[in-house]
Design an enzyme around this catalytic site. Structure first.
Site, mmCIF file in Angstrom:
data_model
loop_
_atom_site.group_PDB
_atom_site.id
_atom_site.type_symbol
_atom_site.label_atom_id
_atom_site.label_comp_id
_atom_site.label_asym_id
_atom_site.label_seq_id
_atom_site.Cartn_x
_atom_site.Cartn_y
_atom_site.Cartn_z
ATOM 1 N N LYS A 51 46.943 53.124 41.156
ATOM 2 C CA LYS A 51 47.741 54.286 41.102
ATOM 3 C C LYS A 51 46.853 55.512 42.005
ATOM 4 O O LYS A 51 45.753 55.278 42.138
ATOM 5 C CB LYS A 51 48.107 54.924 39.837
ATOM 6 C CG LYS A 51 46.973 54.889 38.710
ATOM 7 C CD LYS A 51 47.071 55.321 37.305
ATOM 8 C CE LYS A 51 45.678 55.643 36.566
ATOM 9 N NZ LYS A 51 46.133 56.124 35.271
ATOM 10 N N ARG A 55 49.493 59.263 23.344
ATOM 11 C CA ARG A 55 50.335 59.877 24.566
ATOM 12 C C ARG A 55 51.524 59.339 24.657
ATOM 13 O O ARG A 55 52.591 59.835 24.759
ATOM 14 C CB ARG A 55 49.721 59.700 25.947
ATOM 15 C CG ARG A 55 48.266 60.534 25.911
ATOM 16 C CD ARG A 55 47.253 60.358 27.271
ATOM 17 N NE ARG A 55 47.509 58.996 27.746
ATOM 18 C CZ ARG A 55 46.951 58.513 28.834
ATOM 19 N NH1 ARG A 55 46.237 59.543 29.801
ATOM 20 N NH2 ARG A 55 47.029 57.359 29.245
ATOM 21 N N TYR A 86 31.250 83.880 49.043
ATOM 22 C CA TYR A 86 31.917 84.920 48.204
ATOM 23 C C TYR A 86 31.503 85.000 46.796
ATOM 24 O O TYR A 86 30.763 84.319 46.150
ATOM 25 C CB TYR A 86 33.437 84.024 47.913
ATOM 26 C CG TYR A 86 34.174 83.917 49.112
ATOM 27 C CD1 TYR A 86 34.670 85.150 49.807
ATOM 28 C CD2 TYR A 86 34.806 82.692 49.515
ATOM 29 C CE1 TYR A 86 35.412 85.061 50.872
ATOM 30 C CE2 TYR A 86 35.567 82.618 50.435
ATOM 31 C CZ TYR A 86 35.957 83.765 51.242
ATOM 32 O OH TYR A 86 36.844 83.565 52.389
ATOM 33 N N MET A 121 37.446 77.389 50.786
ATOM 34 C CA MET A 121 38.285 76.191 51.149
ATOM 35 C C MET A 121 37.972 75.370 52.419
ATOM 36 O O MET A 121 38.202 74.187 52.422
ATOM 37 C CB MET A 121 39.535 77.109 51.970
ATOM 38 C CG MET A 121 40.793 76.070 51.898
ATOM 39 S SD MET A 121 42.431 77.052 52.601
ATOM 40 C CE MET A 121 42.731 77.769 51.079
#
Length: 359
Positions: A35, A131, A256, A304
């Site tokens: 998956k 779940r 940053y 990023m």
């Protein structure tokens, strides 16, 4: 145009890890979990590499299964989340997909359906994960209901999922196994209990079907370093290169938020790999990175498209020096711990922007 960042997937490592799973549970059939694009490794390529060594594949949803079918994978494919609507049942019948039934609503949906072909089912029992899965007390009635449906193949696999198998000292696995065994006692049907961690550390869970997932890709499924995971081979190496170098004086900062400040004259390498490429945004200062095959610490906040690395102690670093973010020499699980997450998330979250190559 040159791609600076690359995830190289070693399909021989995937096959090695599959063979390890088979050796740990001799005689068990193998449901290989691919998956989330095979945990970021490429579902089609990984399936092709394993197709001769597994009995079936597992994905979460129909669209993942259809990608495999359209690529020529004809092996059985189990939908782990089961049918989300009646169209999923029709797709299962049309394309030979197996259905995990996890709720009474899904059983009702299947009872109402009139698929074009009989469907193979697995029945998920909730032994404590809470779940998905039918209550323990509903297991027998569900088997009776399935047996009465003429559009369902006889004999579902009875499955459950373990919440704490990644900790061999946690008693919850034993409690879940005891609860599951009591619920299915006397039912002459195959069982599937073992995920990757249980395959490696809980042999009593192996039963008729095992479900290797994360271990296929060489990551350790355990919450801490354990010998049981030592034989796994990482299948993916994520690499980049240095594109800039600069010297900083004591007291100057990087990135940053100025979260890293030089405490000595320092040399900083900039690498074109950021959270847009799948490198974790929350990787802390000091997270290890390999430059020229040697460890160096992350310095400054991940952006990023870029990260910055303190290479002061690596005088041989130059422009174009190779960088390994994780792989055969640096575990993705170690990087994940520095980012406050798990290797599963880093691998499954890799974007298509990151190039992939297969060996």
């Amino acid at each position: 145009m040159t791609q600076p960042n690359l995830a190289v997937v070693d399909l021989n490592a995937v096959r090695h890890n599959l063979a390890l799973a088979a050796a740990k549970a001799p005689g068990a059939r193998i449901l290989a979990v691919i998956k989330a694009n095979a945990y970021g490794h490429g579902a089609v390529e990984v399936a092709r590499a394993m197709v001769d060594g597994v009995d079936a594949f597992a994905v979460a949803r129909v669209d993942e299964a259809m990608e495999l079918r359209e690529s020529g994978i004809s092996s059985p494919i189990l939908l782990l989340e089961g049918p989300l609507d009646e169209d999923d049942i029709d797709a299962a019948a049309a394309h030979g997909l197996w259905l995990m039934l996890t709720t009474q609503e899904q059983l009702d949906m299947l009872a109402r359906a009139r698929p074009a072909a009989a469907i193979t089912t697995w029945l998920k029992i909730d032994s404590g994960m809470h779940r998905l899965g039918l209550p323990l007390s509903d297991c027998r009635d569900a088997c009776v209901r399935l047996a009465a449906m003429d559009h369902v193949q006889p004999g579902p696999v009875l499955a459950t999922h373990l919440a704490c198998a990644d900790d061999p000292d946690d008693s919850m696995t034993r409690r879940q196994l005891d609860a599951f065994d009591a619920a299915v006692a006397g039912l002459d049907l195959p069982h599937s209990v073992a995920n990757s961690a249980a395959i490696l550390a809980w042999p009593e869970t192996h039963r008729q079907w095992i479900r290797p997932g994360y271990m296929l890709y060489g990551g350790s499924p355990f919450e801490r370093s354990l010998p049981a995971g030592a034989e796994l081979k990482p299948a993916m190496t994520v690499s980049s290169r240095v594109i800039a170098l600069r010297d900083l004086d004591t007291g100057e900062s990087v990135g940053y938020g100025a979260t890293w400040t030089a405490t000595r004259p320092s040399r900083i390498a900039t690498v074109p790999m950021g959270y847009g490429d799948g490198y974790p945004r929350h990787a802390a200062n000091g997270t290890p990175v390999l430059v020229n095959g040697r460890r160096a610490p992350l310095a400054g906040r991940v952006s990023m498209d870029l990260i910055t690395i303190d290479v002061t102690d690596l005088p041989d670093v130059t422009i174009d020096s190779p960088v390994e973010l994780w792989g055969k020499q640096l575990s993705v699980d170690e990087v994940a711990r520095h980012a406050g997450t798990i290797g599963y998330e880093l691998l499954a979250g890799l974007p298509r922007r990151l190039g992939r190559s297969y060996v």
